[in-house]
Design a protein around this motif. Structure first.
Motif, PDB file in Angstrom:
ATOM      1  N   LYS A  19      34.262  49.451  14.723  1.00  0.00           N
ATOM      2  CA  LYS A  19      34.983  48.963  15.473  1.00  0.00           C
ATOM      3  C   LYS A  19      35.841  47.801  15.606  1.00  0.00           C
ATOM      4  N   ARG A  53      31.677  49.967  28.199  1.00  0.00           N
ATOM      5  CA  ARG A  53      30.488  48.712  28.103  1.00  0.00           C
ATOM      6  C   ARG A  53      29.664  48.826  26.887  1.00  0.00           C
ATOM      7  N   GLU A  54      29.778  50.459  26.480  1.00  0.00           N
ATOM      8  CA  GLU A  54      28.976  50.211  24.709  1.00  0.00           C
ATOM      9  C   GLU A  54      29.609  49.315  24.301  1.00  0.00           C
ATOM     10  N   ASP A  55      31.148  49.231  24.132  1.00  0.00           N
ATOM     11  CA  ASP A  55      31.728  48.311  23.769  1.00  0.00           C
ATOM     12  C   ASP A  55      31.450  47.346  23.164  1.00  0.00           C
ATOM     13  N   LEU A  57      29.070  45.352  24.224  1.00  0.00           N
ATOM     14  CA  LEU A  57      27.666  44.921  24.174  1.00  0.00           C
ATOM     15  C   LEU A  57      27.477  44.350  23.481  1.00  0.00           C
ATOM     16  N   LEU A  58      28.247  45.673  22.314  1.00  0.00           N
ATOM     17  CA  LEU A  58      28.583  45.666  20.314  1.00  0.00           C
ATOM     18  C   LEU A  58      29.757  45.206  20.480  1.00  0.00           C
TER      19      LEU A  58
END
Length: 136
Positions: A19, A53-55, A57-58
Motif C-alpha cells: 500500500k 477508511r481501512e486504508d 487507518l493503515l
C-alpha cells in the motif's frame, strides 16, 4: 499529467509494502533535517480522503509508528507532520524531527533558514532498521 511520486521512489527506500513505501529524505534537505522520512501512498491519490477508511487507518498508524521511532531514538524537540501536496499532488506524509537549534526552528522547514545547521551525527542505518521493525 506526470507525477514524480508515481514515476520514482521519492527518496531512499527504507520499506516497501503493497500500500505504501517509506523513504528517508537524502541530499541537502536530508542533511539539514536528519531523520526526515516520507510515507508515500503507492496508488496515485491526491487527498487523504480519497482513501477508504481501512486504508486511512493503515496510513495513519504507519505515520504514528514512524513518529514514535523518531521520538524514542532521536529525542527531538518536536516532530512535524505534514501532508501538503501543493507542489506534488500525490498523497504523502512528511515526518520530520525538529530541534530547537536546527536551521529553521521554530519556522517550517520550507521557510528561510535563520541559523547555520548544527552537526547532528545520527546513525541513519540503525534508524532505518528501527523504522522497518516498527512497521514490520
Amino acid at each position: 499529467m506526470s507525477c514524480v511520486l508515481c514515476e520514482g521512489d521519492g527518496g531512499h527506500v527504507v520499506l516497501r509494502t503493497p500500500k505504501f513505501r517509506v523513504v528517508r529524505v537524502e541530499g541537502d534537505e536530508g542533511a539539514r533535517f536528519p531523520g526526515f522520512y516520507r510515507l508515500i501512498w503507492n496508488a496515485h491519490a491526491a487527498e487523504f480522503s480519497d482513501l477508504g477508511r481501512e486504508d486511512r487507518l493503515l496510513c495513519m498508524d504507519a505515520v504514528a509508528a514512524i513518529e514514535a521511532v523518531l521520538r524514542q531514538q532521536l529525542q527531538p524537540t518536536k516532530i512535524n507532520l505534514a501532508a501538503l501536496g501543493n507542489v506534488v499532488p500525490h498523497l504523502h506524509w512528511h515526518i520530520i524531527p525538529r530541534w530547537a537549534d536546527d536551521s529553521h526552528f521554530p519556522a517550517p522547514i520550507w521557510a528561510t533558514a535563520v541559523r547555520d545547521v548544527p552537526s547532528r551525527p545520527i546513525d541513519l542505518a540503525a534508524l532505518d532498521a528501527a523504522v522497518v521493525a516498527a512497521l514490520g
